[in-house]
Design a protein around this motif. Structure first.
Motif, PDB file in Angstrom:
ATOM      1  N   GLN A  59       0.829  -1.202   0.000  1.00 56.32           N
ATOM      2  CA  GLN A  59       0.000   0.000   0.000  1.00 56.32           C
ATOM      3  C   GLN A  59       0.867   1.258   0.000  1.00 56.32           C
ATOM      4  O   GLN A  59       0.614   2.203  -0.739  1.00 56.32           O
ATOM      5  N   LYS A  74      -9.230  -1.818  -0.383  1.00 52.21           N
ATOM      6  CA  LYS A  74      -8.131  -2.613   0.144  1.00 52.21           C
ATOM      7  C   LYS A  74      -8.428  -3.088   1.568  1.00 52.21           C
ATOM      8  O   LYS A  74      -8.125  -4.215   1.928  1.00 52.21           O
ATOM      9  N   VAL A  79      -6.086  -8.331  -3.231  1.00 49.60           N
ATOM     10  CA  VAL A  79      -5.545  -7.276  -2.364  1.00 49.60           C
ATOM     11  C   VAL A  79      -4.406  -6.553  -3.062  1.00 49.60           C
ATOM     12  O   VAL A  79      -4.324  -5.327  -3.042  1.00 49.60           O
ATOM     13  N   THR A  80      -3.543  -7.301  -3.727  1.00 50.03           N
ATOM     14  CA  THR A  80      -2.388  -6.665  -4.370  1.00 50.03           C
ATOM     15  C   THR A  80      -2.773  -5.976  -5.674  1.00 50.03           C
ATOM     16  O   THR A  80      -1.911  -5.407  -6.326  1.00 50.03           O
ATOM     17  N   SER A 125      -5.550  -3.910  -5.569  1.00 47.76           N
ATOM     18  CA  SER A 125      -6.388  -2.774  -5.201  1.00 47.76           C
ATOM     19  C   SER A 125      -5.538  -1.637  -4.665  1.00 47.76           C
ATOM     20  O   SER A 125      -4.503  -1.844  -4.036  1.00 47.76           O
ATOM     21  N   THR A 171      -8.570  -6.880   2.644  1.00 43.28           N
ATOM     22  CA  THR A 171      -7.625  -7.390   3.643  1.00 43.28           C
ATOM     23  C   THR A 171      -8.381  -8.097   4.765  1.00 43.28           C
ATOM     24  O   THR A 171      -7.977  -9.165   5.219  1.00 43.28           O
ATOM     25  N   GLU A 228      -9.247  -2.744  -9.901  1.00 42.10           N
ATOM     26  CA  GLU A 228      -9.831  -3.146  -8.620  1.00 42.10           C
ATOM     27  C   GLU A 228     -11.215  -3.721  -8.822  1.00 42.10           C
ATOM     28  O   GLU A 228     -11.570  -4.751  -8.241  1.00 42.10           O
TER      29      GLU A 228
END
Lengths: 123, 64, 81, 99
Positions: free
Chosen positions: A65, D47, D38-39, D41, D51, B7
């Motif tokens: 992130q 996220k 997850v990787t 977003s 997660t 996403e």
């Protein structure tokens, strides 16, 4: 850019080119790391191993992130403006192909023979 | 649309996967006899239901 | 048929693969300055040659992405800081 | 398996063990799929949700795998034992008459 790697014109914009490349590498590594740990977790049964991996997984996600946010803020990565990202992808591919086609290391790089003794031992 | 395209596609994949999981757990729960396995499956159903509801809200926000 | 636009998910996968391949070229090329063994170096150069060809092919297909845009000579907004 | 349903459906081979194994495989794919998602977003909200789901998927995987270990259907530490069980299961599946 031309194919002469000693021409100073080629050093134009090099820092940003290098930074974007290394950041992208970093991002892909972080991504790969998270996925590897997740796979490993589904294969492990011991509680202590699982606890360790789970911590590392969450840490890896946080790192991913952070890199993403850094790259977005530096405008190296455009997940929301795909046309921008498209231009960046094509440009870095073009530049890297140019570097790939250069004759960067013309000399024989085999330096093996000089590692068998210290300088004092050279006679 | 306030999400990135990749996403949304990824959430779509997960939603499809979770939907089949939920369907399977719901139907297969009737077929098992062990109480503990039944409990685990019920828990899976509860969690999956909530997760799918969260996906629904993301996906409807992403619609344009 | 050849000029048909790509689907969204294929285009994003192409973005992944192109960046990955770009990194492969860069790494295999620059690492040649670090390695000792000449055979390893030759193999890395072979990878560079192959990857350049692959990358060129990928770039060609990538042009059919729905979010494709005219590519400028260099980066439109250089990084100042 | 519930004997009444067993007789109705004729699925007497669909034992609790098979159902549990299916659940384990689903949980495993779930964890891997979530790790991919997850990787991919970047939006913090998405996220965070993914997660959390990933952690929940891990919990489910842990539960079902320890349940199976307890039942003796999953021998994580004894490869030979696991291979014997696998071979047994393969035979059961192979000898299953198709309806």
């Amino acid at each position: 850019m031309n194919n002469d790697h000693l021409d100073p014109i080629n050093s134009l914009n090099v820092p940003e080119l290098a930074d974007t490349t290394f950041a992208m590498d970093f991002l892909l590594r972080a991504k790969e790391g998270v996925r590897n740990i997740a796979v490993a977790l589904t294969e492990s049964a011991s509680p202590d191993v699982r606890a360790l991996l789970r911590n590392q997984l969450l840490q890896g996600i946080a790192m991913h992130q952070e890199i993403t946010e850094l790259m977005v803020s530096k405008k190296w990565f455009h997940p929301y403006e795909l046309s921008e990202q498209y231009q960046l992808d094509q440009l870095s591919a073009k530049n890297t192909i140019m570097i790939g086609n250069m004759n960067l290391f013309p000399a024989d790089m085999n330096r093996k023979g000089i590692f068998d003794r210290t300088p004092d031992e050279h006679k | 649309m306030n999400y990135a395209l990749h996403e949304v596609l990824e959430v779509h994949e997960m939603a499809a996967f979770k939907t089949t999981c939920l369907t399977k757990s719901k139907t297969m729960k009737a077929l098992v006899s062990d109480q503990k396995l039944k409990d685990i499956m019920q828990q899976d159903i509860d969690v999956s239901t909530r997760q799918l509801q969260e996906f629904t809200s993301i996906l409807s926000n992403a619609r344009h | 048929m050849d000029n048909q636009k790509l689907a969204a998910h294929e285009s994003l996968d192409l973005h992944e693969v192109i960046n990955f391949k770009t990194l492969c070229v860069a790494k295999s090329k620059l690492m040649q300055g670090l390695v000792f063994d000449n055979d390893l170096r030759a193999l890395m150069q072979k990878d560079v040659d192959q990857s350049i060809k692959a990358l060129g092919e990928l770039q060609k297909i990538y042009e059919r992405a729905p979010f494709e845009a005219p590519v400028p000579e260099s980066r439109p907004t250089p990084i100042v800081n | 398996m519930n004997p009444i349903i067993q007789n109705i459906t004729g699925m007497n081979a669909l034992s609790d063990q098979v159902v549990a194994m299916d659940l384990l495989i689903s949980a495993k794919s779930g964890v891997r799929n979530y790790a991919m998602a997850v990787t991919e977003s970047g939006t913090p909200e998405v996220k965070e949700i993914l997660t959390r789901h990933l952690v929940e998927a891990l919990d489910m995987h842990e539960q079902i795998s320890s349940y199976m270990v307890e039942k003796g259907w999953y021998h994580a530490w004894d490869t030979n034992e696991q291979i014997n069980l696998d071979l047994n299961n393969i035979n059961t599946a192979l000898n299953l008459p198709s309806l």
